[in-house]
Design an enzyme around this catalytic site. Structure first.
Site, PDB file in Angstrom:
ATOM      1  N   CYS A 274       6.127 -85.941  57.694  1.00 41.25           N
ATOM      2  CA  CYS A 274       7.464 -85.537  58.139  1.00 41.25           C
ATOM      3  C   CYS A 274       7.396 -84.987  59.556  1.00 41.25           C
ATOM      4  O   CYS A 274       8.391 -84.966  60.270  1.00 41.25           O
ATOM      5  CB  CYS A 274       8.018 -84.434  57.262  1.00 41.25           C
TER       6      CYS A 274
ATOM      7  N   GLU B 255      14.778 -82.490  52.448  1.00 37.06           N
ATOM      8  CA  GLU B 255      14.026 -82.536  53.712  1.00 37.06           C
ATOM      9  C   GLU B 255      13.881 -84.026  53.979  1.00 37.06           C
ATOM     10  O   GLU B 255      13.271 -84.740  53.189  1.00 37.06           O
ATOM     11  CB  GLU B 255      12.692 -81.813  53.512  1.00 37.06           C
TER      12      GLU B 255
END
Lengths: 533, 533
Positions: A302, A265
């Site tokens: 994120c 990720e």
């Protein structure tokens, strides 16, 4: 608990050699005791071999037995909360309430997976009963379910020293699926990592599990991580971090003699689309929410909203005035590491010097670990001509993209790379009027929000924290929520096996009471027709 | 239907340029009319762009509408069965009944997926209802389900000119999931490929779908396939074939700017373990079954049993005598292509010249497309010392590995690479006594059989036709059976969306009546608590 400064291999302290390193307190710039010693190549081997050996036992435990292990870890983390928070605060400068919340998030995450595997239906059990009379050929009895992949390498993230680190989501989902785990600790919080590792190792002992079910490897550089993802006994990897590191791991995993799944990720700018109705109705309010979201955690999430598409129309002035004011009034934020702060400073300086951008900034950074909040603005034609403007900047900034023509905005949306999230701020009428935009965004992201902000990722069953590359390496999976377990599981089919030799999940009587697919029907019933054998 | 010799781009005949090629009748070695023309780089672009454009429509159809398309294709294949079989027989020399069965398998495979998507629960719908009162933070409403990946490149296999080719399993599962498909035809059966493509294109027209939902690209070489898997608009690939070609595609897919999932089913030797009790009771009968399985379809199945572990004990003589006799009496088999026949001949000659192997062979090949059946035998120490003896040979041979010590056999099992299947032939008592072997095999293969033979892959819900590398590129997926659809789908989450803007699968009332996970519970009920919005 005491810190040894050493890796933990299958429950045993390693005697790391090489150059010691220390954590740095980002609030003061000072190093923190004790010394930590990088794992050796031998340690990597030993951890991988022990994990492989543990698989034979751990991979065949019942869901209930594995759930007990996860709950023991969760209880251990809660019991060690004060110690974990104190050390994490030194190593990350994150505020105490945030870290306390993160311990709770981490232990609850383990309990979510414990509940999932205790219930048991996640294994996707399927039974096709034998049809011995079928013409031209009989059908054999076929039964399949998910089984573990094998030892999983987990790379701790800098920005969640607990929830996406040693005992975080990757570890929880891999262990839940029956996979031994080897964590490469993030070098920015080695002490927090060792404490969490001690909790896991102690839980393994308490549950009578082989020590190889968990190991922690320390390293200030990248050699240990590289060796780990290339080790023949490692069968999958999970990573959260930068695009550069994530892509490097993906490439190493793909270039192995035996390529392995490597879920990374990586980077996401999380586009926000402010739609006309909402802007007209509540521009200033949106500005407040947006400012809170892009500066939350110093912009080190994120899911930070890093670009915002703003129509030139009624309401934009109120929105912009408020957002510029809030940004100008922003404190300077302490970032997680000197390295992150330096990257942010470089990126921001480049943007501030860019004549195509209009900028507003907050209180100036007072030291090398601090960051100045920034609001950048540009025109959509500039944005369309330069895709690098949509690149992620990790820290407290966001980019407003002003557009006049709806078509230009749709073109920009169609041109986006993959992101974790996309957000629509609008009225229900806006939503109806922007179905074309939604259709585009569905193909670009893992999660689409309506009237919310993307920071704050719920750990639940429906959460998708994933998305097309470069948000992640493989959009078919999520790293947050109970579906994260699917990254580390593969189906195995038993054909023609007698009942007694089948896993409980696949036996006729359905002793675990799980939901199964029998001859195409989803049911918790036993298999009605007794099968030969 | 008439053959044009040209690629079919979004329902329109391409005007291929370049050097024409023809199919070869393996039974006669003669080429067959008409000429076929390779697709151009422009054709690849056009097919990819049309597929991407079709996604906006096709990817958003209901499961029922897509099911209608799949059933229309299935009916079209059945209606064209005689033509398909006649052409396929010329191009492959496979027997007529086998090809007739393969048409039925292909159309039934499409109907299996039609049923799956019509029912609809496969999308893994999950709803976490909002908890507005939760402390410290409210939980938003979260709803996720599987959505298509985008255009999928499918590479037709040589050994299933229908069931794993143009309208085969990869195409059926990709279309079922809402993904437009671009097939690169296998050059050994271009005519069969064009006929099947015409059926699909006609079905798309009949269902009023955009032509870009399906394209067929022809090529005698590898350039078109390479361009296809590297095309930015292609979002996934499915392949069945050799290790060399499969690995090359995997590498291309992994090296893209945007890496894509590339499921390749490549090579497998499908180990068989004959256990003591069964050998004692029915050695000769096992020999008959094994001979039938390794020579079925001239040994050109991914699941051909290519190595057999045989204990030195009572019953082995009867087994070996029968197997040698059957092999010696084997006809010469016509293989699918001169290239496959040449590869087999090379591999066999090397084995026949290998002093470490004992060999028996059948009737000698009469021409360059034929293959001599062969039984190879060796000792387990030789096998343990030379892993290349476990490599797949595509054709009618198998290798018996004689062992004395159970430990040596277990070591050989532990040392195996990934395979599609492993087979145990034994009594229930054998099974109980060999749990250690089963535990090893579970980690090595996608399907474990007890008292069957691995050839004959059922197309059903529980089937797993997959396995660790090098059997496939990713052991988390299967290319046969209804779970194959999961290769081409990814979860998307909607947060805070009003009911009217959600897909039907995620609306409170559950209008499709599918099974969903609501707040962790699997149910077909509506959402009990009305959600804001």
């Amino acid at each position: 608990m005491e810190l040894s400064g050493h890796s933990l291999i299958a429950g045993t302290r390693a005697n790391g050699a090489g150059t010691a390193f220390r954590a740095v307190n980002p609030a003061t710039g000072q190093t923190i005791e004790p010394d930590f010693f990088p794992a050796t190549a031998k340690d990597v081997d030993a951890a991988a071999e022990a994990a492989q050996a543990a698989l034979a036992t751990y991979g065949r435990l019942s869901g209930g037995e594995r759930a007990k292990f996860l709950r023991t870890i969760a209880d251990g983390l809660d019991a060690a909360s004060a110690e974990l928070v104190a050390r994490a605060q030194l190593e990350t400068a994150l505020p105490q309430p945030r870290l306390q919340g993160e311990v709770a998030r981490t232990s609850n995450q383990l309990r979510l997976f414990a509940g999932l595997i205790e219930e048991g239906s996640w294994v996707n059990a399927r039974i096709d009963t034998a049809l011995p009379e079928r013409k031209p050929l009989p059908r054999p009895d076929l039964r399949s379910m998910l089984r573990p992949l094998g030892p999983v390498a987990v790379f701790g993230a800098s920005n969640f020293p607990l929830a996406f680190s040693v005992a975080g989501g990757d570890t929880a989902s891999a262990l839940a699926g029956g996979n031994p785990v080897i964590v490469k600790a993030h070098p920015a919080h080695p002490g927090t990592s060792e404490l969490a590792a001690q909790v896991i190792a102690e839980a393994a002992r308490a549950c009578g599990l082989p020590g190889g079910v968990f190991s922690l490897l320390l390293d200030a550089g990248i050699e240990v991580g590289k060796a780990l993802v290339q080790h023949p006994e490692v069968k999958a990897a999970g990573f959260t971090g930068s695009h550069t590191a994530g892509r490097a791991l993906m490439d190493l995993a793909a270039q192995r003699h035996e390529p392995i799944p490597c879920f990374t990720e990586m980077s996401s700018t999380n586009p926000v689309f402010i739609l006309p109705g909402a802007l007209r109705e509540r521009g200033a309010q949106i500005a407040t929410g947006l400012h809170g979201s892009f500066t939350l955690g110093a912009g080190q999430f994120c899911t930070k909203p890093g670009m915002v598409f703003l129509p030139k129309q009624e309401g934009q002035d109120a929105f912009l005035a408020e957002l510029r004011k809030l940004t100008a009034g922003s404190q300077a934020f302490t970032l997680l590491t000197p390295g992150i702060a330096a990257s942010y400073r470089r990126a921001l300086e480049k943007r501030l010097a860019d004549a195509r951008l209009q900028t507003s900034t907050g209180t100036e950074a007072a030291n090398s670990c601090q960051a100045t909040a920034a609001l950048l603005e540009t025109e959509i034609d500039t944005f369309l001509a330069d895709p690098s403007l949509s690149d992620e900047i990790f820290g407290p900034d966001t980019l407003i993209v002003h557009y006049g023509e709806r078509e230009a905005m749709l073109r920009a949306a169609a041109q986006l790379q993959g992101h974790l999230t996309a957000t629509l701020l609008g009225t229900p009428e806006d939503l109806a009027a922007y179905q074309d935009l939604i259709a585009i965004l569905e193909r670009k992201v893992g999660r689409i929000l309506f009237n919310g902000f993307p920071t704050g990722v719920e750990v639940s069953h429906a959460m998708v924290h994933g998305g097309p590359y470069p948000a992640t390496s493989d959009s078919r999976f999520t790293s947050v929520g109970s579906q994260a377990i699917l990254r580390f599981a593969r189906p195995v089919c038993w054909q023609g096996f007698p009942q007694a030799s089948l896993p409980a999940e696949l036996q006729n009587e359905n002793p675990l009471g799980i939901l199964r697919m029998i001859d195409g029907d989803l049911t918790r019933s036993a298999v009605a027709v007794p099968v030969a054998g």
